[in-house]
Write a protein that holds these residues in place. Structure first.
Motif, short mmCIF file in Angstrom:
data_model
loop_
_atom_site.label_atom_id
_atom_site.label_comp_id
_atom_site.label_asym_id
_atom_site.label_seq_id
_atom_site.Cartn_x
_atom_site.Cartn_y
_atom_site.Cartn_z
N CYS A 1 -25.82 7.37 -23.08
CA CYS A 1 -25.41 6.09 -23.68
C CYS A 1 -26.10 4.94 -23.01
O CYS A 1 -26.24 3.86 -23.57
N ALA A 2 -26.58 5.13 -21.81
CA ALA A 2 -27.26 4.03 -21.13
C ALA A 2 -28.60 3.74 -21.78
O ALA A 2 -29.12 2.64 -21.72
N GLU A 3 -29.23 4.66 -22.38
CA GLU A 3 -30.54 4.48 -23.00
C GLU A 3 -30.41 4.01 -24.41
O GLU A 3 -31.34 3.50 -24.99
N ARG A 4 -29.21 4.21 -25.09
CA ARG A 4 -29.03 3.85 -26.48
C ARG A 4 -27.86 2.93 -26.63
O ARG A 4 -27.09 2.70 -25.71
N PHE A 5 -27.70 2.39 -27.84
CA PHE A 5 -26.57 1.50 -28.14
C PHE A 5 -25.34 2.36 -28.38
O PHE A 5 -25.40 3.45 -28.91
N ALA A 6 -24.27 1.68 -28.03
CA ALA A 6 -22.99 2.41 -28.20
C ALA A 6 -22.63 2.52 -29.65
O ALA A 6 -22.76 1.55 -30.41
N GLY A 7 -22.25 3.71 -30.05
CA GLY A 7 -21.85 3.92 -31.42
C GLY A 7 -20.39 3.51 -31.66
O GLY A 7 -19.68 3.08 -30.77
N VAL A 8 -20.00 3.62 -32.90
CA VAL A 8 -18.57 3.32 -33.26
C VAL A 8 -17.66 4.39 -32.69
O VAL A 8 -17.95 5.59 -32.83
N PRO A 9 -16.59 3.95 -32.03
CA PRO A 9 -15.69 4.97 -31.46
C PRO A 9 -15.14 5.88 -32.51
O PRO A 9 -14.80 5.46 -33.62
N GLY A 10 -15.16 7.12 -32.23
CA GLY A 10 -14.63 8.09 -33.16
C GLY A 10 -13.09 8.15 -33.15
O GLY A 10 -12.43 7.58 -32.29
N ASN A 11 -12.63 8.81 -34.14
CA ASN A 11 -11.16 9.02 -34.21
C ASN A 11 -10.69 9.92 -33.05
O ASN A 11 -11.43 10.82 -32.64
N PRO A 12 -9.50 9.69 -32.57
CA PRO A 12 -8.98 10.53 -31.49
C PRO A 12 -8.91 11.97 -31.96
O PRO A 12 -8.58 12.26 -33.11
N GLY A 13 -9.31 12.84 -31.09
CA GLY A 13 -9.26 14.25 -31.43
C GLY A 13 -7.84 14.78 -31.42
O GLY A 13 -6.90 14.16 -30.94
N TYR A 14 -7.76 15.94 -32.02
CA TYR A 14 -6.46 16.61 -32.04
C TYR A 14 -6.15 17.20 -30.67
O TYR A 14 -7.08 17.51 -29.90
N ASN A 15 -4.91 17.35 -30.45
CA ASN A 15 -4.49 17.98 -29.19
C ASN A 15 -5.01 19.40 -29.14
O ASN A 15 -4.96 20.14 -30.13
N GLY A 16 -5.49 19.76 -27.99
CA GLY A 16 -5.99 21.11 -27.83
C GLY A 16 -4.87 22.13 -27.71
O GLY A 16 -3.71 21.79 -27.56
N ILE A 17 -5.30 23.33 -27.81
CA ILE A 17 -4.34 24.44 -27.68
C ILE A 17 -3.94 24.53 -26.22
O ILE A 17 -4.78 24.43 -25.32
N PRO A 18 -2.66 24.68 -25.96
CA PRO A 18 -2.22 24.80 -24.57
C PRO A 18 -2.93 25.96 -23.88
O PRO A 18 -3.15 27.01 -24.47
N GLY A 19 -3.33 25.71 -22.66
CA GLY A 19 -3.98 26.76 -21.89
C GLY A 19 -3.02 27.82 -21.44
O GLY A 19 -1.81 27.69 -21.58
N ARG A 20 -3.64 28.88 -20.95
CA ARG A 20 -2.80 29.99 -20.49
C ARG A 20 -2.11 29.60 -19.18
O ARG A 20 -2.57 28.76 -18.43
N ASP A 21 -0.97 30.25 -18.97
CA ASP A 21 -0.24 30.02 -17.73
C ASP A 21 -1.08 30.46 -16.55
O ASP A 21 -1.78 31.48 -16.61
N GLY A 22 -1.02 29.68 -15.49
CA GLY A 22 -1.73 30.05 -14.28
C GLY A 22 -1.11 31.23 -13.58
O GLY A 22 0.01 31.64 -13.89
N ARG A 23 -1.85 31.79 -12.68
CA ARG A 23 -1.35 32.95 -11.94
C ARG A 23 -0.25 32.51 -10.96
O ARG A 23 -0.23 31.38 -10.50
N ASP A 24 0.59 33.48 -10.70
CA ASP A 24 1.67 33.20 -9.75
C ASP A 24 1.09 32.95 -8.38
O ASP A 24 0.20 33.67 -7.91
N GLY A 25 1.61 31.92 -7.72
CA GLY A 25 1.21 31.63 -6.36
C GLY A 25 1.83 32.57 -5.36
O GLY A 25 2.70 33.38 -5.68
N SER A 26 1.30 32.49 -4.17
CA SER A 26 1.87 33.35 -3.12
C SER A 26 3.30 32.92 -2.78
O SER A 26 3.67 31.75 -2.94
N LYS A 27 4.08 33.87 -2.31
CA LYS A 27 5.50 33.63 -1.99
C LYS A 27 5.60 32.72 -0.79
O LYS A 27 4.97 32.93 0.24
N GLY A 28 6.34 31.63 -0.95
CA GLY A 28 6.54 30.68 0.15
C GLY A 28 7.49 31.20 1.21
O GLY A 28 8.15 32.22 1.05
N GLU A 29 7.48 30.43 2.30
CA GLU A 29 8.40 30.82 3.38
C GLU A 29 9.86 30.60 2.95
O GLU A 29 10.16 29.76 2.11
N LYS A 30 10.75 31.33 3.64
CA LYS A 30 12.18 31.26 3.35
C LYS A 30 12.72 29.88 3.75
O LYS A 30 12.46 29.40 4.85
#
Length: 342
Positions: free
Chosen positions: A23-52
């Motif tokens: 964009c620094a070399e060219r003129f800024a275009g017209v802002p596009g419409n907001p995109g749709y929400n993405g699909i939720p990502g997969r759940d992360g892996r379980d973390g290590s067990k914390g101390e008692k």
């Protein structure tokens, strides 16, 4: 899970940098419409067990639990063995007698018991032998002649006596000179009616309406049976002599709950004594005497001898009475009374 999230952030950041360079070399275009929400990502892996962690504070006590079901009844146990009876021990020695206890408080006066039934008549006893004749007593000396009594009232006219015999004729006297007949005199005035002697009277009969009168004072017989001349005073319990003479006094008393001692008193001196020991149910006692009284002498009954000798009693079914009357007057003169009162 955390590693996957870091890779996603790095990729987004790299894409933004490339876009800024282009964009620094060219003129800024017209802002596009907001995109749709993405699909939720997969759940992360379980973390290590914390101390008692540290132990928390104790919680509030819980509600009591429900009562459990009652258990079944157990089976009966075996019968126990019966021991043989032991031998009887020897008799112990007799102990020393105990001390006398304190004297109890006298109980309240019990109610009057019911009158018992009449018992069967006893058998007639055998007639006793005639006792020996006693020795003849010595003849007493002739007593002094008593005073001449008061002349009594004139008695009624006696019957007419038989006609007497005709007497012998006397000698005829010489005949005197005949006097002249006088004139008839005038009739005199009628005289006053004479008087008759008064017959002295004094009598009373009184009864008791209360029980256990005070000691050592005149008994107030307040139930008047006869006191027409008012010689007895029911307020004081005293009879006052108004006519000098010889009197007869008698009393009949009922005894209940206690012993009794009664005295007939003349001017403060006890002239006659009567005592009765209480045996149960109710007792009767009496006394009588003859006394010569002067005018203003006083007579009364009184109980004496302590509270245990004050069992004088009276109620609607049991009487205690006191009676006295004049037998004859010893006064030398009797006051006359008129035949007619105006």
């Amino acid at each position: 899970m955390q590693l996957w999230f870091l890779l996603l952030v790095a990729a987004v950041k790299t894409d933004e940098i490339q876009r800024e360079n282009s964009c620094a070399e060219r003129f800024a275009g017209v802002p596009g419409n907001p995109g749709y929400n993405g699909i939720p990502g997969r759940d992360g892996r379980d973390g290590s067990k914390g101390e008692k962690g540290d132990a928390g504070e104790p919680g509030h006590p819980g509600k009591p639990g429900i009562d459990g079901i009652s258990g079944n009844k157990g089976e009966p146990g075996a019968d126990g063995s019966v021991e043989e009876k032991g031998n009887k021990g020897e008799k112990g020695e007799r102990g020393w007698p105990g001390k006398f206890g304190p004297k109890g408080v006298p109980g309240p006066l019990g109610e009057k018991g019911q009158k018992g039934e009449l018992g069967l008549q006893g058998r007639k006893g055998l007639k006793g032998d005639i006792g020996p004749v006693g020795p003849k007593g010595i003849k007493g000396d002739t007593g002094a002649q008593g005073e001449i009594g008061i002349r009594g009232p004139i008695g009624p006219m006696g019957p007419v006596g038989p006609k007497g015999e005709i007497g012998n004729p006397g000698q005829k006297g010489s005949k005197g000179n005949q006097g002249q007949i006088g004139w008839k005199g005038d009739r005199g005035e009628k005289g006053n009616l004479g008087s008759v002697p008064i017959i002295p009277r004094s009598a009373f009969s009184v009864g008791l309406s209360t029980k256990f009168p005070p000691l050592n004072v005149p008994i107030k017989f307040d139930k008047v049976i006869y006191n027409g001349l008012n010689h007895y005073n029911p307020t004081t319990g005293v009879f006052t002599c108004r006519i000098t003479g010889v009197y007869y006094f008698t009393y009949h008393i009922t005894v209940f709950a206690k012993n009794v001692r009664v005295a007939l008193v003349k001017n403060g001196y006890r002239m006659l004594h009567t005592a009765d020991k209480y045996q149960g149910a109710e007792d009767q006692a009496s006394g009588a005497t003859i006394l010569e009284l002067q005018e203003r002498d006083q007579i009364w009954l009184e109980t004496y001898g302590g509270e245990t000798s004050n069992g004088l009693y009276a109620d609607p079914d049991d009487d205690t009475v006191f009676t006295g009357f004049l037998i004859f007057s010893t006064s030398e003169t009797l006051a006359p009374i008129p035949l007619f009162r105006t």
